[in-house]
Enzyme design. Structure first.
Site, PDB file in Angstrom:
ATOM      1  N   GLU A 125       0.806  -1.231   0.000  1.00 52.95           N
ATOM      2  CA  GLU A 125       0.000   0.000   0.000  1.00 52.95           C
ATOM      3  C   GLU A 125       0.830   1.268   0.000  1.00 52.95           C
ATOM      4  OE1 GLU A 125      -3.052   2.989   0.858  1.00 52.95           O
ATOM      5  OE2 GLU A 125      -1.233   2.724   1.995  1.00 52.95           O
ATOM      6  N   HIS A 142      -0.125   0.491   7.282  1.00 51.18           N
ATOM      7  CA  HIS A 142      -0.820   1.269   6.232  1.00 51.18           C
ATOM      8  C   HIS A 142       0.151   2.361   5.777  1.00 51.18           C
ATOM      9  CE1 HIS A 142      -5.177   2.881   5.285  1.00 51.18           C
ATOM     10  NE2 HIS A 142      -4.418   2.853   4.220  1.00 51.18           N
ATOM     11  N   LEU A 157       3.167   5.107   5.804  1.00 50.25           N
ATOM     12  CA  LEU A 157       4.400   5.199   6.589  1.00 50.25           C
ATOM     13  C   LEU A 157       5.230   6.389   6.136  1.00 50.25           C
ATOM     14  CD1 LEU A 157       7.107   2.483   5.810  1.00 50.25           C
ATOM     15  CD2 LEU A 157       5.414   3.203   4.182  1.00 50.25           C
ATOM     16  N   ASN A 207      -4.828   7.120   7.628  1.00 54.57           N
ATOM     17  CA  ASN A 207      -4.499   6.518   6.338  1.00 54.57           C
ATOM     18  C   ASN A 207      -3.077   6.898   5.944  1.00 54.57           C
ATOM     19  OD1 ASN A 207      -4.319   6.064   3.490  1.00 54.57           O
ATOM     20  ND2 ASN A 207      -6.538   5.946   3.393  1.00 54.57           N
ATOM     21  N   ASN A 244      -6.313  11.414   1.867  1.00 54.02           N
ATOM     22  CA  ASN A 244      -5.644  10.125   1.824  1.00 54.02           C
ATOM     23  C   ASN A 244      -4.128  10.289   1.873  1.00 54.02           C
ATOM     24  OD1 ASN A 244      -4.609   7.600   0.870  1.00 54.02           O
ATOM     25  ND2 ASN A 244      -6.625   7.111   0.110  1.00 54.02           N
ATOM     26  N   ASP A 279      -4.215   8.597  -4.332  1.00 52.35           N
ATOM     27  CA  ASP A 279      -3.888   7.928  -3.080  1.00 52.35           C
ATOM     28  C   ASP A 279      -2.588   8.530  -2.533  1.00 52.35           C
ATOM     29  OD1 ASP A 279      -3.528   5.755  -1.177  1.00 52.35           O
ATOM     30  OD2 ASP A 279      -4.752   4.473  -2.436  1.00 52.35           O
ATOM     31  N   ASN A 280      -1.564   7.744  -2.298  1.00 55.67           N
ATOM     32  CA  ASN A 280      -0.349   8.252  -1.651  1.00 55.67           C
ATOM     33  C   ASN A 280       0.508   9.123  -2.570  1.00 55.67           C
ATOM     34  OD1 ASN A 280      -0.622   6.982   0.972  1.00 55.67           O
ATOM     35  ND2 ASN A 280      -0.394   5.057  -0.143  1.00 55.67           N
TER      36      ASN A 280
END
Ligand SMILES: *[C@@H]1O[C@H](CO)[C@@H](O)[C@H](O)[C@H]1NC(C)=O
Ligand SMILES: *[C@@H]1O[C@H](CO)[C@@H](O)[C@H](O)[C@H]1NC(C)=O
Length: 356
Positions: A46, A105, A107, A158, A214, A260-261
Protein backbone atom coordinates in the site's frame (compact mmCIF):
# COMPACT_ATOMS: atom_id res chain seq x y z
CA UNK A 1 -44.34 19.08 -8.70
CA UNK A 2 -42.69 17.78 -5.57
CA UNK A 3 -42.31 14.43 -7.35
CA UNK A 4 -40.66 16.21 -10.28
CA UNK A 5 -38.25 17.92 -7.89
CA UNK A 6 -37.45 14.56 -6.30
CA UNK A 7 -36.94 12.97 -9.73
CA UNK A 8 -34.62 15.75 -10.82
CA UNK A 9 -32.70 15.54 -7.56
CA UNK A 10 -32.46 11.76 -7.92
CA UNK A 11 -31.35 12.04 -11.53
CA UNK A 12 -28.75 14.61 -10.57
CA UNK A 13 -27.58 12.33 -7.75
CA UNK A 14 -27.35 9.30 -10.05
CA UNK A 15 -25.63 11.36 -12.72
CA UNK A 16 -23.03 12.61 -10.26
CA UNK A 17 -22.67 9.07 -8.90
CA UNK A 18 -22.07 7.78 -12.43
CA UNK A 19 -19.37 10.40 -12.87
CA UNK A 20 -17.78 9.93 -9.47
CA UNK A 21 -17.59 6.16 -9.99
CA UNK A 22 -16.11 6.65 -13.49
CA UNK A 23 -18.65 4.58 -15.43
CA UNK A 24 -17.86 4.83 -19.12
CA UNK A 25 -14.21 5.70 -18.55
CA UNK A 26 -11.60 3.54 -20.30
CA UNK A 27 -7.87 3.41 -19.58
CA UNK A 28 -5.26 2.01 -21.93
CA UNK A 29 -1.78 0.76 -21.10
CA UNK A 30 1.53 2.55 -21.32
CA UNK A 31 4.80 2.29 -19.43
CA UNK A 32 7.86 4.51 -18.90
CA UNK A 33 10.16 1.60 -19.89
CA UNK A 34 10.48 -2.11 -19.20
CA UNK A 35 8.28 -3.17 -16.24
CA UNK A 36 8.62 -6.37 -14.21
CA UNK A 37 6.85 -7.60 -11.07
CA UNK A 38 9.02 -7.77 -7.93
CA UNK A 39 9.05 -11.28 -6.55
CA UNK A 40 8.10 -11.70 -2.87
CA UNK A 41 5.08 -9.50 -2.10
CA UNK A 42 1.58 -10.71 -2.88
CA UNK A 43 -0.76 -9.36 -0.20
CA UNK A 44 -0.50 -5.64 -0.81
CA UNK A 45 2.17 -2.94 -1.01
CA UNK A 46 0.00 0.00 0.00
CA UNK A 47 2.66 2.55 0.87
CA UNK A 48 6.36 2.96 0.01
CA UNK A 49 8.82 5.26 1.78
CA UNK A 50 12.04 6.02 -0.08
CA UNK A 51 15.20 6.82 1.89
CA UNK A 52 16.82 8.88 -0.85
CA UNK A 53 20.26 9.14 0.79
CA UNK A 54 20.57 5.35 1.09
CA UNK A 55 18.81 4.14 -2.05
CA UNK A 56 16.45 1.93 -0.10
CA UNK A 57 12.68 1.88 0.30
CA UNK A 58 10.34 0.45 2.93
CA UNK A 59 7.07 -1.11 1.84
CA UNK A 60 3.98 -1.82 3.98
CA UNK A 61 1.98 -4.94 3.22
CA UNK A 62 -1.17 -6.57 4.60
CA UNK A 63 -3.58 -3.72 5.35
CA UNK A 64 -6.61 -5.47 3.81
CA UNK A 65 -8.23 -8.81 4.76
CA UNK A 66 -6.75 -8.38 8.21
CA UNK A 67 -8.18 -11.58 9.67
CA UNK A 68 -6.26 -13.80 7.25
CA UNK A 69 -3.33 -11.76 5.99
CA UNK A 70 -0.22 -11.01 8.06
CA UNK A 71 1.07 -7.44 8.22
CA UNK A 72 4.66 -7.09 7.03
CA UNK A 73 7.33 -4.49 6.34
CA UNK A 74 9.62 -5.13 3.38
CA UNK A 75 12.89 -3.50 2.38
CA UNK A 76 13.63 -2.86 -1.28
CA UNK A 77 17.31 -2.20 -1.92
CA UNK A 78 17.97 -0.32 -5.17
CA UNK A 79 21.75 -0.81 -4.68
CA UNK A 80 21.64 -4.58 -5.17
CA UNK A 81 22.71 -5.87 -8.58
CA UNK A 82 20.10 -7.11 -11.05
CA UNK A 83 20.92 -10.72 -10.26
CA UNK A 84 20.51 -10.28 -6.49
CA UNK A 85 17.25 -10.36 -4.61
CA UNK A 86 16.44 -6.72 -3.95
CA UNK A 87 13.44 -7.37 -1.72
CA UNK A 88 13.63 -8.75 1.83
CA UNK A 89 11.04 -9.04 4.55
CA UNK A 90 12.20 -7.34 7.74
CA UNK A 91 11.53 -9.22 10.96
CA UNK A 92 10.29 -6.90 13.70
CA UNK A 93 12.07 -7.40 17.03
CA UNK A 94 10.77 -6.21 20.39
CA UNK A 95 8.91 -7.52 23.42
CA UNK A 96 5.76 -5.46 23.03
CA UNK A 97 5.35 -6.22 19.34
CA UNK A 98 1.96 -7.74 18.54
CA UNK A 99 2.26 -9.43 15.12
CA UNK A 100 -1.35 -10.61 15.01
CA UNK A 101 -2.69 -7.08 15.30
CA UNK A 102 -0.11 -5.39 13.10
CA UNK A 103 -1.49 -4.28 9.74
CA UNK A 104 0.66 -1.46 8.43
CA UNK A 105 -0.82 1.27 6.23
CA UNK A 106 0.77 4.69 5.61
CA UNK A 107 4.40 5.20 6.59
CA UNK A 108 6.97 7.96 6.77
CA UNK A 109 10.44 8.47 8.23
CA UNK A 110 12.75 10.93 9.91
CA UNK A 111 16.46 10.41 10.50
CA UNK A 112 17.24 10.91 14.21
CA UNK A 113 20.96 10.89 15.13
CA UNK A 114 21.78 8.90 12.01
CA UNK A 115 19.16 6.25 12.73
CA UNK A 116 16.15 5.85 10.42
CA UNK A 117 12.99 6.18 12.49
CA UNK A 118 9.88 4.88 10.73
CA UNK A 119 6.38 6.04 11.64
CA UNK A 120 3.82 3.46 10.59
CA UNK A 121 0.05 3.69 10.78
CA UNK A 122 -1.31 0.32 11.88
CA UNK A 123 -4.76 -1.18 12.29
CA UNK A 124 -5.54 -4.12 14.56
CA UNK A 125 -7.75 -7.07 13.63
CA UNK A 126 -10.48 -5.31 15.63
CA UNK A 127 -9.94 -2.08 13.65
CA UNK A 128 -8.21 -0.17 16.43
CA UNK A 129 -5.69 2.35 15.11
CA UNK A 130 -2.24 3.32 16.25
CA UNK A 131 0.96 4.94 15.09
CA UNK A 132 3.84 2.52 15.55
CA UNK A 133 7.43 3.65 15.76
CA UNK A 134 10.26 1.47 14.46
CA UNK A 135 13.98 2.00 14.28
CA UNK A 136 16.09 0.49 11.56
CA UNK A 137 19.36 -0.94 12.74
CA UNK A 138 22.53 -0.22 10.83
CA UNK A 139 22.86 -3.78 9.53
CA UNK A 140 19.32 -3.36 8.24
CA UNK A 141 18.37 -6.96 8.86
CA UNK A 142 15.63 -6.19 11.34
CA UNK A 143 13.40 -3.41 12.60
CA UNK A 144 13.34 -2.61 16.31
CA UNK A 145 9.92 -1.99 17.78
CA UNK A 146 9.62 1.21 19.82
CA UNK A 147 5.95 0.61 20.50
CA UNK A 148 2.89 2.66 19.68
CA UNK A 149 3.05 6.42 19.79
CA UNK A 150 0.85 7.97 22.49
CA UNK A 151 -1.33 9.92 20.07
CA UNK A 152 -5.07 9.55 20.20
CA UNK A 153 -6.66 11.99 17.73
CA UNK A 154 -6.95 9.40 15.00
CA UNK A 155 -10.27 8.06 13.70
CA UNK A 156 -9.50 6.49 10.34
CA UNK A 157 -5.79 7.17 9.82
CA UNK A 158 -4.50 6.52 6.34
CA UNK A 159 -1.49 8.65 5.34
CA UNK A 160 1.30 10.03 7.50
CA UNK A 161 4.22 12.40 6.93
CA UNK A 162 6.99 13.09 9.43
CA UNK A 163 7.93 16.77 9.61
CA UNK A 164 10.51 16.53 12.41
CA UNK A 165 11.78 14.08 15.03
CA UNK A 166 8.55 12.76 16.61
CA UNK A 167 6.53 15.42 14.82
CA UNK A 168 4.13 14.36 12.11
CA UNK A 169 0.87 15.01 10.29
CA UNK A 170 -1.72 12.36 9.47
CA UNK A 171 -4.84 12.12 7.33
CA UNK A 172 -8.09 10.59 8.58
CA UNK A 173 -9.94 9.45 5.44
CA UNK A 174 -13.39 9.64 7.10
CA UNK A 175 -15.06 9.05 10.45
CA UNK A 176 -17.02 5.76 10.37
CA UNK A 177 -15.33 2.74 11.96
CA UNK A 178 -17.50 0.26 10.09
CA UNK A 179 -16.66 -0.30 6.41
CA UNK A 180 -20.27 -0.38 5.24
CA UNK A 181 -21.15 2.83 7.09
CA UNK A 182 -18.00 4.33 5.59
CA UNK A 183 -19.19 3.37 2.09
CA UNK A 184 -22.48 5.11 2.90
CA UNK A 185 -20.61 8.25 4.01
CA UNK A 186 -18.70 8.32 0.75
CA UNK A 187 -21.75 7.69 -1.46
CA UNK A 188 -23.77 10.53 0.03
CA UNK A 189 -20.76 12.82 -0.25
CA UNK A 190 -20.27 13.36 3.49
CA UNK A 191 -17.07 15.37 3.97
CA UNK A 192 -15.89 13.82 7.22
CA UNK A 193 -12.19 13.51 6.49
CA UNK A 194 -9.57 15.53 8.34
CA UNK A 195 -5.88 16.23 8.80
CA UNK A 196 -4.28 16.32 12.25
CA UNK A 197 -0.78 17.37 13.30
CA UNK A 198 1.34 16.32 16.27
CA UNK A 199 3.91 19.01 17.13
CA UNK A 200 5.83 16.83 19.59
CA UNK A 201 3.75 17.91 22.57
CA UNK A 202 0.15 18.20 21.47
CA UNK A 203 -2.15 17.62 18.52
CA UNK A 204 -3.93 20.19 16.35
CA UNK A 205 -6.79 19.71 13.93
CA UNK A 206 -5.27 21.30 10.84
CA UNK A 207 -8.06 20.65 8.33
CA UNK A 208 -11.57 19.29 8.38
CA UNK A 209 -14.45 18.91 5.92
CA UNK A 210 -12.33 17.06 3.39
CA UNK A 211 -13.73 14.40 1.05
CA UNK A 212 -11.63 11.28 1.64
CA UNK A 213 -8.23 12.83 2.41
CA UNK A 214 -5.64 10.13 1.82
CA UNK A 215 -2.07 10.84 0.73
CA UNK A 216 0.09 13.48 2.39
CA UNK A 217 3.53 14.97 1.70
CA UNK A 218 5.51 17.88 3.09
CA UNK A 219 8.16 20.04 1.43
CA UNK A 220 10.32 21.55 4.21
CA UNK A 221 12.05 23.93 1.77
CA UNK A 222 8.90 26.00 1.36
CA UNK A 223 6.82 24.71 4.26
CA UNK A 224 4.21 23.37 1.87
CA UNK A 225 1.83 20.56 2.68
CA UNK A 226 0.19 18.45 -0.04
CA UNK A 227 -2.94 16.34 0.52
CA UNK A 228 -4.92 14.20 -1.91
CA UNK A 229 -8.69 13.79 -1.60
CA UNK A 230 -9.35 10.33 -2.99
CA UNK A 231 -13.10 10.87 -3.24
CA UNK A 232 -12.88 14.54 -4.16
CA UNK A 233 -10.29 13.63 -6.85
CA UNK A 234 -8.14 16.62 -6.03
CA UNK A 235 -4.63 17.42 -4.86
CA UNK A 236 -4.52 20.32 -2.40
CA UNK A 237 -1.50 22.49 -1.59
CA UNK A 238 -1.32 24.34 1.76
CA UNK A 239 1.05 26.70 3.47
CA UNK A 240 1.79 25.13 6.85
CA UNK A 241 2.25 27.53 9.77
CA UNK A 242 5.57 27.11 11.61
CA UNK A 243 3.77 26.17 14.83
CA UNK A 244 1.89 23.39 12.96
CA UNK A 245 -1.43 24.71 14.27
CA UNK A 246 -2.92 25.94 11.00
CA UNK A 247 -2.62 25.39 7.27
CA UNK A 248 -3.75 27.86 4.62
CA UNK A 249 -5.06 26.62 1.27
CA UNK A 250 -2.95 27.71 -1.70
CA UNK A 251 -4.57 25.69 -4.47
CA UNK A 252 -6.86 22.80 -5.27
CA UNK A 253 -6.17 21.00 -8.52
CA UNK A 254 -8.83 18.67 -9.89
CA UNK A 255 -7.11 15.52 -11.17
CA UNK A 256 -10.32 13.67 -12.18
CA UNK A 257 -8.83 10.51 -10.66
CA UNK A 258 -9.03 9.03 -7.16
CA UNK A 259 -5.53 9.75 -5.95
CA UNK A 260 -3.89 7.93 -3.08
CA UNK A 261 -0.35 8.25 -1.65
CA UNK A 262 2.03 11.04 -2.65
CA UNK A 263 5.79 10.86 -3.21
CA UNK A 264 7.63 14.19 -3.10
CA UNK A 265 10.50 14.13 -5.59
CA UNK A 266 13.75 16.03 -4.80
CA UNK A 267 12.85 18.52 -7.58
CA UNK A 268 9.65 19.45 -5.69
CA UNK A 269 7.24 17.69 -8.07
CA UNK A 270 4.79 15.01 -6.90
CA UNK A 271 4.24 11.44 -8.05
CA UNK A 272 0.84 10.13 -7.02
CA UNK A 273 -0.63 6.62 -7.22
CA UNK A 274 -4.22 6.94 -8.45
CA UNK A 275 -7.34 4.84 -9.04
CA UNK A 276 -8.81 6.13 -12.32
CA UNK A 277 -11.90 3.85 -12.38
CA UNK A 278 -13.56 4.01 -8.98
CA UNK A 279 -16.25 1.38 -9.50
CA UNK A 280 -13.52 -1.16 -10.34
CA UNK A 281 -11.55 -0.05 -7.28
CA UNK A 282 -14.60 -0.49 -5.02
CA UNK A 283 -15.12 -4.07 -6.27
CA UNK A 284 -11.42 -5.03 -6.18
CA UNK A 285 -10.99 -3.72 -2.62
CA UNK A 286 -13.65 -6.10 -1.36
CA UNK A 287 -12.08 -8.97 -3.30
CA UNK A 288 -8.41 -8.56 -2.46
CA UNK A 289 -7.79 -12.30 -2.16
CA UNK A 290 -9.88 -13.03 -5.26
CA UNK A 291 -9.27 -12.33 -8.93
CA UNK A 292 -10.82 -8.85 -9.31
CA UNK A 293 -8.47 -6.16 -10.53
CA UNK A 294 -8.80 -2.41 -10.92
CA UNK A 295 -7.11 0.11 -13.18
CA UNK A 296 -3.88 1.86 -12.20
CA UNK A 297 -2.55 5.30 -12.97
CA UNK A 298 0.55 7.20 -11.85
CA UNK A 299 0.36 10.98 -12.17
CA UNK A 300 3.33 13.36 -12.10
CA UNK A 301 2.30 16.82 -10.89
CA UNK A 302 4.75 19.63 -11.67
CA UNK A 303 3.63 22.85 -10.03
CA UNK A 304 4.44 26.36 -11.15
CA UNK A 305 6.42 28.64 -8.83
CA UNK A 306 3.47 29.69 -6.64
CA UNK A 307 1.62 26.31 -6.70
CA UNK A 308 -1.44 27.79 -8.43
CA UNK A 309 -1.27 25.68 -11.58
CA UNK A 310 0.40 22.42 -12.51
CA UNK A 311 1.60 20.54 -15.55
CA UNK A 312 0.30 16.99 -15.05
CA UNK A 313 1.66 13.99 -16.95
CA UNK A 314 0.94 10.27 -16.72
CA UNK A 315 4.13 8.14 -16.62
CA UNK A 316 2.20 4.88 -16.18
CA UNK A 317 -1.31 3.69 -16.95
CA UNK A 318 -2.69 0.16 -16.81
CA UNK A 319 -6.03 -1.63 -17.13
CA UNK A 320 -5.31 -3.58 -13.94
CA UNK A 321 -3.86 -6.74 -15.47
CA UNK A 322 -0.20 -5.80 -15.00
CA UNK A 323 -0.64 -3.72 -11.84
CA UNK A 324 -3.96 -3.54 -10.01
CA UNK A 325 -5.05 -0.61 -7.84
CA UNK A 326 -1.87 1.49 -7.80
CA UNK A 327 -1.64 3.29 -4.46
CA UNK A 328 1.86 4.80 -4.61
CA UNK A 329 4.93 5.31 -6.81
CA UNK A 330 8.46 6.31 -5.86
CA UNK A 331 11.16 7.33 -8.33
CA UNK A 332 14.85 6.63 -7.79
CA UNK A 333 17.62 6.93 -10.38
CA UNK A 334 15.71 6.14 -13.58
CA UNK A 335 13.59 3.53 -11.85
CA UNK A 336 10.03 3.66 -10.58
CA UNK A 337 8.53 1.34 -7.98
CA UNK A 338 4.73 1.09 -8.02
CA UNK A 339 2.75 -0.26 -5.04
CA UNK A 340 -0.78 -1.65 -4.90
CA UNK A 341 -3.50 -1.78 -2.23
CA UNK A 342 -4.06 -5.54 -2.60
CA UNK A 343 -1.22 -6.88 -4.76
CA UNK A 344 2.53 -6.84 -5.20
CA UNK A 345 5.12 -4.35 -6.36
CA UNK A 346 5.91 -3.43 -9.93
CA UNK A 347 9.36 -2.18 -10.91
CA UNK A 348 9.77 -0.15 -14.11
CA UNK A 349 12.85 1.25 -15.74
CA UNK A 350 12.60 4.80 -17.04
CA UNK A 351 13.80 4.57 -20.61
CA UNK A 352 14.03 8.33 -21.17
CA UNK A 353 13.52 11.22 -18.79
CA UNK A 354 10.68 12.57 -20.93
CA UNK A 355 8.74 9.36 -20.15
CA UNK A 356 7.99 11.02 -16.78
C1 LIG B 1 -0.84 -13.94 1.56
O1 LIG B 1 -2.02 -14.18 2.32
C2 LIG B 1 -2.43 -15.53 2.36
C3 LIG B 1 -3.69 -15.60 3.21
O2 LIG B 1 -4.79 -15.20 2.48
C4 LIG B 1 -1.36 -16.40 2.94
O3 LIG B 1 -1.76 -17.76 2.87
C5 LIG B 1 -0.05 -16.20 2.19
O4 LIG B 1 0.99 -16.91 2.84
C6 LIG B 1 0.31 -14.72 2.14
N1 LIG B 1 1.52 -14.57 1.37
C7 LIG B 1 2.56 -13.79 1.72
C8 LIG B 1 3.75 -13.80 0.83
O5 LIG B 1 2.52 -13.08 2.71
C1 LIG C 1 -9.31 -17.11 -9.92
O1 LIG C 1 -8.85 -17.58 -11.18
C2 LIG C 1 -8.35 -18.89 -11.15
C3 LIG C 1 -7.72 -19.21 -12.49
O2 LIG C 1 -8.47 -18.66 -13.53
C4 LIG C 1 -9.48 -19.86 -10.76
O3 LIG C 1 -9.00 -21.18 -10.70
C5 LIG C 1 -10.03 -19.45 -9.39
O4 LIG C 1 -11.14 -20.26 -9.05
C6 LIG C 1 -10.45 -18.00 -9.39
N1 LIG C 1 -10.78 -17.59 -8.03
C7 LIG C 1 -11.88 -16.94 -7.70
C8 LIG C 1 -12.05 -16.62 -6.26
O5 LIG C 1 -12.72 -16.61 -8.52
Amino acid sequence: YILLAICIALAAFLYSLRNSLDYGRVVYNHRPGLCTPVHGIVNGSEDIELIQSEGIAFVTSGVTDRLVVDGKVFLYDFNQRESENKLTELPIIGDSFDQVNFHPHGLSHWIVNGVIRLYVISHSDENEHSIQVREIKRERDFVANRGPFPFSVIFRPNGIVAVGPDQFIITNDGTAQNDLVFMGEILVGYRGASVVSWDGKESHKLLSGLYGSNGIAYDPRRNTLFVTELCGKTVLAYQLARDMKTATLISSIHLKSGCDNIFLSPDGSLYIGCHPIMHETAVALFDCLGNSTSASQILHVKYNEDYTTADVTEPYSNDGKEQSGSSVAVVYEKQILIGSVCRGLLHCKIAESNAL
